[in-house]
Scaffold this active site. Sequence first.
Site, PDB file in Angstrom:
ATOM      1  N   HIS A   4       2.213   3.459   7.337  1.00 44.72           N
ATOM      2  CA  HIS A   4       2.073   4.331   6.162  1.00 44.72           C
ATOM      3  C   HIS A   4       0.860   5.264   6.219  1.00 44.72           C
ATOM      4  CE1 HIS A   4       0.180   0.437   5.023  1.00 44.72           C
ATOM      5  NE2 HIS A   4      -0.731   1.191   4.486  1.00 44.72           N
TER       6      HIS A   4
ATOM      7  N   ASP B 118       0.775  -1.250   0.000  1.00 39.92           N
ATOM      8  CA  ASP B 118       0.000   0.000   0.000  1.00 39.92           C
ATOM      9  C   ASP B 118       0.807   1.301   0.000  1.00 39.92           C
ATOM     10  OD1 ASP B 118      -2.372   1.435  -0.101  1.00 39.92           O
ATOM     11  OD2 ASP B 118      -2.675   1.437   2.061  1.00 39.92           O
TER      12      ASP B 118
HETATM   13 ZN    ZN Z   1      -2.717   0.747   4.037  1.00 37.11          ZN
END
Ligand code: ZN
Length: 946
Positions: free
Chosen positions: A417, A167
């Site tokens: 993140h 991601d």
């Molecule tokens: Zn994520």
Amino acid sequence: MSLQLTVVSLFLLGGVLTFPLGQESCHPTKPDMLNVHLVPHTHDDVGWLKTVDQYFYGDRNDIQHAGVQYILDSVVDQLLKNPDRRFIYVETAFFYRWWRQQSSSMQQTVKQLVNEGRLEFVNGGWCMSDEATTHYSAVIDQMTMGLRFLNETFGPCGRPRVAWHIDPFGHAREHASMFAQMGYDGFFFGRLDYQDRARRMMYREQELLWRASDSLTPPMADLFTGILPNGYNPPEGFCWDQSCDDAPIRDDPDLEDYNVDDVVKRFLAIAEGQSAVYKTNHIIMTMGSDFQYENANLWYKNLDKLIHYVNAQQANGIKVNVLYSTPSCYLQELHRTNLTWALKNDDFFPYADDAHDFWTGYFTSRPALKRYERISNSNLQMCNQLEVLGGPVSRRGPFGVGDSKTMKEAMAVAQHHDAVSGTEKQHVANDYARRLANGWQHCQVLVSNSLAGLSGSTAERIYCDNLNISVCPLTESSKKFSVNVYNPLARPVTWPVRLPVNGTAYVVSDANGKSVVPVSPATREVRRSRGFAVNELVFQVQAPPLGYTTYSVSLLQNGPPPASTQHHTPTAIKNKFLQVTFDPDTGLLSSLSNLETKQTIKLTQNFYWYNASDGNNVESIQPSGAYIFRPNSSTPFVISKTAKTESIQTPAVQEVRQWFSPWVSQVVRLYADSRALELEWTVGPVPIDDDLGKEVITRLDTSIQTAQYFYTDSNGREVLQRKTDFRPTWNLKQSEPIAGNYYPINSRAFIKDDDDQLTVVTDRSQGGGSINNGSLEIMLHRRLLYDDVRGVAEPLNETSGIFPKGLVVRGRLLLSLDRPASAADAHRPLAQEKEPGEIFLLHAIFSGLQAALPPAVHLLTLSQWDKDSVLLRLEHQFQSWESKVNSQPVTVNLQKLFTTLDVLGVSELNLSANQWKDEMKRFSWTPESGTAHLHLSVPSLQHIRT
Ligand SMILES: [Zn+2]
Ligand SMILES: *[C@@H]1O[C@H](CO)[C@@H](O)[C@H](O)[C@H]1NC(C)=O
Ligand SMILES: *[C@@H]1O[C@H](CO)[C@@H](O)[C@H](O)[C@H]1NC(C)=O
Ligand SMILES: *[C@@H]1O[C@H](CO)[C@@H](O)[C@H](O)[C@H]1NC(C)=O
Ligand SMILES: *[C@@H]1O[C@H](CO)[C@@H](O)[C@H](O)[C@H]1NC(C)=O
Ligand SMILES: *[C@@H]1O[C@H](CO)[C@@H](O)[C@H](O)[C@H]1NC(C)=O
């Protein structure tokens, strides 16, 4: 004091143990067919729209339906129902929470699944870290924590072989280098620039060999890298989670809507399309997505059927073989093909998913959180070091029970993140900050205990955490106090200290060049009611390597008055190293000179804002938001063409205070002994009365001839060359002339020509670029009125109790000017220098090291590992080409390193400390055509247990 360390038997004695490692449990594949590896997985953010704990429990499902505890319950249950099924798990922060709540029989069952390769850990760090805004030191720590838990719980079968960053919004070269040095065989991710992907699909280069360092000898930093076909989602039409609406496989011919033929046909078409853009007869499909598998039965029941019905077509001559798989099983098949792979030397920044959708805003989003995270890392390293140096009394001593674990966990979670990246909801950002504050509380007890042990004094210690706004209750109100400064570096450091005080004159024992300067109006404004000091006492402190010194300060009743401010701008300020000049008409900087090297550049600096796109635009409806930077125009608005100034000149420090507007001010500061010019900026509350979102930058315009090149660091470590409107691996069609030229800056950036190099050292991660020749701009703060439709569903519009009208942020840039050949020698120490911790009321000088380490060596980690051993990381911190002197190999004598520790034994580990160095065997991969040019070996990170 001498602390004896005994090393427990750390090596295997006698026979070799063998384990049925995951890869032996991979399902067989068929060499003459297209093998489709189905990888069931869930992507569990360690905080985003909900906090990490809300996600774990499945709390606040009104915000987002997601509960990780149920996912793990359900998956384990379903794995047991069919031994063919596979699952991978990634985020140890969640797995650890779940594991502690299981019965021992359930733990046994899960161990069995892991031993048999049915449940496989991939990545395995505490979280899946952000790659643009993290510092390598904190990334290594969070990986170490997660991988240690997996090793201690599951042994070698629990060791992830594959790094998995499906991601994160762009990929840093330093991350790849770290993963290689952590022993991973390969790396998979989901997001890359859409133009880059298109080209790689055409040339079948979505699987490649990333050569992630220009200093380490290949294959030390080589990492096989695979780009997943559909982000991390299942192919269209094949999502069988409870959160999806795709049709289940209806396979009873007696019932209505029998759809097996249709499902098989659609699947074969997708597999064929995918195999056309990958190189081998193996392809991978990620069967899962965000927080999926809460009711795993839905997924597995349909996947069982899909495998059954597609493979049944083999009898009809269809050459497709579908199997349950994992990333390491897939990687093993790629490795077996013995093919050669395209080589990549640069990184995957910036990331755009469409022509006007550059994910370069988050490089700067939430600047206060980014700073808090960075300073928390310094605090944690100090805490870790003092836990080792002070011994067991640190954890339980005169000040109570302290620990470093709380801070370690808080920092590990903050690397996620959607944490330090600034892309979480406001309440989640508050939760990360709260965890860091709590961690620091626990560390303070530990540090106080440790110092009491080392110094023999149990006097109370006060920690001044708000010196950035000149607030410290002790120094403001005391007539007499001692200042203790701790230096976490392995070499002596000299550092200017500025303490808020209320008197006008002080005696400071043994300190050079002290002065008293009045607190500036900007500081009064930003501190609000949190402090009342009228002056700042400035003096230079020196601290030995890994140690502290003490300065006693006492008020002088009849001393001279403090320096007074002058309202005309001096045309220049200088010390023995640097001179800066100001334009008398504008009050702006006009030149910078290095007096030692006799270099001078023209330098003007000012503040501007880009008008954030509101999504109401001809080319695209994309607004600027937490992730995305999209200025409405390429020309930023100047905040003011001129600055009102006042100046203060004292022996210890010279300041020119610039005032640009009610919400932008700066102090240009030159300390007597500094080779760097400090620019202390204060920005906010960013006004929004005009209904315009603003992205505030500072820009340095110089006479340096940059020819479009500039340089930024990768995660605070190696430096990469950047070029405006250019990407090294594909022909860029530039569609966003500003946002498409922004790169992450974690600790430093520079511009140079043959004669001059201007280096800027930052105090947190920020975004920046060099749009025009000779110029370098850095984004400092952002306030936006629209959400950028990437899921967070809030505009980035920060306020707080103290700043209800909008967040005020203060930070500093350090500027240095050098000859390009010697610039690294000067700027690397600056970037490494962490603010020393200040503690009060102590005596003596203490150093944890017998002698300073050479300048090329950074003591990255010194942390208690278990009762009898410590983890030490020494880092060679110069790239092979950076410095004539400092890039050379260095030998360090560990026997004679510490003053309070006797080294009884040393064992070398990989970078993440979850594998002995001599047991580290990685797959080897061959690059496509020749090898990229090689540099001579430089000793890299060493990981040593004493
Ligand atoms: Zn994520
Ligand atoms: C892999 O290929 C190389 C030549 O590129 C060859 O020398 C080697 O024997 C091959 N290895 C295997 C296991 O096929
Ligand atoms: C600090 O100094 C100011 C100005 O001299 C004075 O008004 C104030 O009472 C002092 N405060 C303290 C706590 O000493
Ligand atoms: C931004 O925050 C301010 C202050 O809380 C508030 O008045 C304003 O409505 C917010 N704007 C948006 C678009 O959220
Ligand atoms: C001062 O530093 C703290 C971290 O120690 C940070 O949280 C805060 O935002 C900073 N203040 C300003 C005005 O930048
Ligand atoms: C892995 O864990 C085992 C079991 O606790 C331990 O004996 C071993 O030393 C660990 N390996 C490493 C490299 O730390």
